[in-house]
Motif scaffolding. Structure first.
Motif, PDB file in Angstrom:
ATOM      1  N   ARG A  87       0.810  -1.220   0.000  1.00 19.74           N
ATOM      2  CA  ARG A  87       0.000   0.000   0.000  1.00 19.74           C
ATOM      3  C   ARG A  87       0.847   1.276   0.000  1.00 19.74           C
ATOM      4  O   ARG A  87       0.510   2.257   0.669  1.00 19.74           O
ATOM      5  CB  ARG A  87      -0.958   0.029   1.178  1.00 19.74           C
ATOM      6  CG  ARG A  87      -2.019  -1.013   1.094  1.00 19.74           C
ATOM      7  CD  ARG A  87      -2.975  -0.896   2.243  1.00 19.74           C
ATOM      8  NE  ARG A  87      -3.944  -1.957   2.142  1.00 19.74           N
ATOM      9  CZ  ARG A  87      -5.201  -1.825   2.461  1.00 19.74           C
ATOM     10  NH1 ARG A  87      -5.655  -0.688   2.921  1.00 19.74           N
ATOM     11  NH2 ARG A  87      -6.032  -2.828   2.335  1.00 19.74           N
ATOM     12  N   LEU A  88       1.935   1.249  -0.734  1.00 19.87           N
ATOM     13  CA  LEU A  88       2.754   2.447  -0.852  1.00 19.87           C
ATOM     14  C   LEU A  88       2.112   3.398  -1.846  1.00 19.87           C
ATOM     15  O   LEU A  88       1.615   2.980  -2.878  1.00 19.87           O
ATOM     16  CB  LEU A  88       4.167   2.088  -1.311  1.00 19.87           C
ATOM     17  CG  LEU A  88       4.978   1.215  -0.368  1.00 19.87           C
ATOM     18  CD1 LEU A  88       6.326   0.882  -0.985  1.00 19.87           C
ATOM     19  CD2 LEU A  88       5.177   1.892   0.974  1.00 19.87           C
ATOM     20  N   ASP A  89       2.120   4.662  -1.526  1.00 18.94           N
ATOM     21  CA  ASP A  89       1.511   5.681  -2.368  1.00 18.94           C
ATOM     22  C   ASP A  89       2.523   6.122  -3.433  1.00 18.94           C
ATOM     23  O   ASP A  89       3.025   7.241  -3.409  1.00 18.94           O
ATOM     24  CB  ASP A  89       1.070   6.860  -1.507  1.00 18.94           C
ATOM     25  CG  ASP A  89       0.254   7.867  -2.280  1.00 18.94           C
ATOM     26  OD1 ASP A  89      -0.255   7.526  -3.362  1.00 18.94           O
ATOM     27  OD2 ASP A  89       0.132   9.005  -1.801  1.00 18.94           O
TER      28      ASP A  89
ATOM     29  N   ASN B 297       8.722  11.297  -3.946  1.00 18.19           N
ATOM     30  CA  ASN B 297       8.400  12.293  -2.929  1.00 18.19           C
ATOM     31  C   ASN B 297       9.018  11.921  -1.579  1.00 18.19           C
ATOM     32  O   ASN B 297       8.372  12.000  -0.537  1.00 18.19           O
ATOM     33  CB  ASN B 297       6.882  12.490  -2.817  1.00 18.19           C
ATOM     34  CG  ASN B 297       6.518  13.770  -2.110  1.00 18.19           C
ATOM     35  OD1 ASN B 297       7.302  14.723  -2.100  1.00 18.19           O
ATOM     36  ND2 ASN B 297       5.350  13.792  -1.507  1.00 18.19           N
TER      37      ASN B 297
ATOM     38  N   PHE C 118       9.479   7.303   2.166  1.00 18.74           N
ATOM     39  CA  PHE C 118       8.358   7.550   1.269  1.00 18.74           C
ATOM     40  C   PHE C 118       7.326   6.463   1.496  1.00 18.74           C
ATOM     41  O   PHE C 118       7.590   5.475   2.144  1.00 18.74           O
ATOM     42  CB  PHE C 118       8.802   7.584  -0.203  1.00 18.74           C
ATOM     43  CG  PHE C 118       9.298   6.266  -0.741  1.00 18.74           C
ATOM     44  CD1 PHE C 118       8.423   5.387  -1.363  1.00 18.74           C
ATOM     45  CD2 PHE C 118      10.628   5.903  -0.616  1.00 18.74           C
ATOM     46  CE1 PHE C 118       8.875   4.171  -1.874  1.00 18.74           C
ATOM     47  CE2 PHE C 118      11.093   4.698  -1.118  1.00 18.74           C
ATOM     48  CZ  PHE C 118      10.214   3.829  -1.746  1.00 18.74           C
TER      49      PHE C 118
ATOM     50  N   GLY D 226       3.478   7.003   2.198  1.00 17.36           N
ATOM     51  CA  GLY D 226       2.121   7.421   2.492  1.00 17.36           C
ATOM     52  C   GLY D 226       1.610   6.902   3.819  1.00 17.36           C
ATOM     53  O   GLY D 226       2.193   6.027   4.445  1.00 17.36           O
ATOM     54  N   GLU D 227       0.457   7.450   4.219  1.00 11.15           N
ATOM     55  CA  GLU D 227      -0.137   7.136   5.523  1.00 11.15           C
ATOM     56  C   GLU D 227      -0.641   5.705   5.641  1.00 11.15           C
ATOM     57  O   GLU D 227      -0.641   5.133   6.718  1.00 11.15           O
ATOM     58  CB  GLU D 227      -1.296   8.092   5.804  1.00 11.15           C
ATOM     59  CG  GLU D 227      -0.871   9.520   6.017  1.00 11.15           C
ATOM     60  CD  GLU D 227      -2.058  10.435   6.264  1.00 11.15           C
ATOM     61  OE1 GLU D 227      -3.171   9.935   6.519  1.00 11.15           O
ATOM     62  OE2 GLU D 227      -1.860  11.659   6.200  1.00 11.15           O
ATOM     63  N   LYS D 228      -1.114   5.111   4.564  1.00  6.22           N
ATOM     64  CA  LYS D 228      -1.716   3.777   4.618  1.00  6.22           C
ATOM     65  C   LYS D 228      -0.713   2.657   4.340  1.00  6.22           C
ATOM     66  O   LYS D 228      -1.091   1.494   4.261  1.00  6.22           O
ATOM     67  CB  LYS D 228      -2.873   3.692   3.627  1.00  6.22           C
ATOM     68  CG  LYS D 228      -4.015   4.621   3.969  1.00  6.22           C
ATOM     69  CD  LYS D 228      -5.146   4.500   2.981  1.00  6.22           C
ATOM     70  CE  LYS D 228      -6.253   5.469   3.323  1.00  6.22           C
ATOM     71  NZ  LYS D 228      -7.358   5.377   2.380  1.00  6.22           N
ATOM     72  N   ALA D 229       0.556   3.001   4.211  1.00  6.12           N
ATOM     73  CA  ALA D 229       1.580   2.008   3.866  1.00  6.12           C
ATOM     74  C   ALA D 229       1.699   0.931   4.949  1.00  6.12           C
ATOM     75  O   ALA D 229       1.603   1.214   6.135  1.00  6.12           O
ATOM     76  CB  ALA D 229       2.930   2.692   3.669  1.00  6.12           C
TER      77      ALA D 229
END
Length: 168
Positions: free
Chosen positions: A45-47, A95, A107, A109-112
């Motif tokens: 779940r990496l953004d 990012n 890097f 994201g929040e859901k990672a």
């Protein structure tokens, strides 16, 4: 950088491109497919855009996996590292602007479901992408994967070392 203590498993592939070439398979296609499966919603779940990550991976560089037992606690430390073509390009594309530890920018994201960093490295390439279950894994194993394991001489295409002594 010294190797981490209590290493139970260490895997090393000298070059993803060379390893897959012996099998008659394109490393770029395998890496792209693996990244689509592991980085997205069904995996870590990496953004990030798996195609962008795939373009950054240096398949001619080593792939390393390390599993070590911590000094305290039961959960093992786990991390995987692959070579990157450029640290600056990876930081921009992913990012990765928050420095988690010296020379390592996170890097994801929040859901990672994992922590990943772009790390400055030594060896064949100037950077590595290092991922593990949490920050403690990256902080404990990341420096070794970026500046220790990446500089080891490559004696074989691929190797796995298992040491059960730390388990005792």
């Amino acid at each position: 950088v010294f190797a981490p203590a209590n290493v139970v498993l260490q895997g090393h592939a000298k070059s993803l491109a060379a390893t897959f070439q012996t099998l008659g398979i394109s490393a770029d296609q395998v890496v792209r497919g693996m990244l689509h499966e592991t980085l997205g919603k069904g995996g870590l779940r990496l953004d990030v855009d798996p195609d962008k990550v795939s373009a950054l991976v240096a398949t001619e560089a080593p792939l390393d996996v390390v599993v070590a037992l911590p000094d305290s606690g039961a959960d093992p430390l786990i991390a995987v590292a692959v070579g990157l073509r450029s640290v600056d390009d990876a930081k921009t594309a992913l990012n990765a602007n928050q420095e988690l530890a010296p020379g390592m920018w996170s890097f994801g994201g929040e859901k990672a479901k994992a922590v990943c960093v772009v790390a400055a490295s030594t060896g064949l390439v100037q950077g590595r992408m290092i991922c593990g279950p949490g920050e403690r894994d990256i902080k404990a194993l990341g420096p070794w994967l970026a500046r220790g394991a990446s500089s080891l001489p490559n004696v074989s295409d691929a190797s796995f070392d298992i040491d059960l002594k730390p388990v005792e």
